[in-house]
Design an enzyme around this catalytic site. Structure first.
Site, PDB file in Angstrom:
ATOM      1  N   GLU A   1      55.005  75.162  17.447  1.00 11.19           N
ATOM      2  CA  GLU A   1      56.086  76.100  17.153  1.00 11.19           C
ATOM      3  C   GLU A   1      57.447  75.510  17.502  1.00 11.19           C
ATOM      4  O   GLU A   1      57.705  75.177  18.665  1.00 11.19           O
ATOM      5  CB  GLU A   1      55.900  77.395  17.951  1.00 11.19           C
TER       6      GLU A   1
ATOM      7  N   GLU B   1      56.864  89.425  18.742  1.00 13.80           N
ATOM      8  CA  GLU B   1      57.335  88.774  19.952  1.00 13.80           C
ATOM      9  C   GLU B   1      58.807  89.136  20.174  1.00 13.80           C
ATOM     10  O   GLU B   1      59.701  88.312  20.036  1.00 13.80           O
ATOM     11  CB  GLU B   1      57.144  87.256  19.860  1.00 13.80           C
TER      12      GLU B   1
END
Length: 259
Positions: free
Chosen positions: A141, A238
């Protein structure tokens, strides 16, 4: 319609960690993710997940000493033994939760440093092969430099290059739309271009990393794009609630699965 996973590290903080699973289920989520489960025994995490009748979408490999500011070890030469031990730790939790995706944090290092690049490539190869034995994908990521200054993997094109050059089918891109908006903008165009590499998606409003209810990026359009692309996975929420988790779930009403 996208399926959503509540991020229990950021959401439902009004509850103790092991109680957040049921709280997320009661709110209508089908799955959960979190940063790290390692403060609790694997069996307790597995029981909490099962008690909420939830699917575990994702969590991270151990990051080193988080309290001292470490954000992963994968790109840091000399941390190989600790990194590999962390994979074994994560696998115990993977066994109890049935998770099929683990995110590997790179750590603080210069992305142009050849030694850091070599360490990162070696970490990808080792972790992917080890996780592959258990049917688990390894996710990479990119993280924006505002939230995490000095982070090694801070560019989506660089992350995509590492995924491609790994040559391993279980190495995939964790496409956090919030980070993409802050790093590059044009989230929809990058999603379209990189979609064949994507293994997981995450969301948050680019203004403050709160609920995905603003215009930056345009989440209704992006959710429709995920549907058109045929994305089968979960979308990880998130984000940090502005004023309470339940109070901020108005955006979710139109998207959660029917009771």
């Amino acid at each position: 319609m996208p399926r959503f996973a509540a991020n229990l590290s950021m959401m439902f903080n009004e509850w103790a960690f092991l109680d957040r699973f049921k709280a997320a289920s009661d709110a209508g989520f089908e799955a959960v993710e979190f940063l790290f489960p390692y403060e609790h025994p694997p069996e307790q995490v597995g029981l909490a997940l099962a008690g909420g009748e939830l699917e575990q979408a994702l969590f991270n490999l151990p990051p080193g000493d988080w309290e001292k500011g470490e954000r992963g070890m994968a790109a840091i030469p000399g941390r190989e033994a600790e990194f590999r031990k962390g994979i074994e730790t994560a696998l115990a939790y993977a066994h109890e939760t049935g998770v099929k995706r683990l995110h590997m944090m790179a750590g603080h290092a210069d992305p142009k440093d050849p030694a850091a690049q070599q360490a990162y490539r070696a970490s990808i190869a080792y972790a992917a092969d080890k996780l592959g034995e258990h049917g688990i994908d390894l996710l990479l990521e990119p993280i924006n430099g505002k939230d995490m200054p000095g982070y090694f993997l801070n560019d989506f094109d660089a992350a995509a290059a590492y995924v491609r050059e790994s040559g391993r089918p279980n190495v995939k891109l964790q496409f956090d739309m919030y980070h993409c908006e802050l790093i590059h903008g044009e989230v929809g165009a990058r999603l379209e271009a990189l979609y064949p590499l994507v293994g997981h998606v995450q969301i948050a409003n680019a203004e403050g990393r709160h609920e995905p209810d603003g215009t930056r990026p345009d989440y209704p359009s992006l959710f429709a794009q995920l549907d058109s692309l045929g994305y089968p996975g979960f979308v990880g929420c998130e984000y940090r609630p502005r004023a309470g988790t339940l109070e901020g779930l108005g955006w979710f009403a139109d998207w959660k699965a029917p009771a």
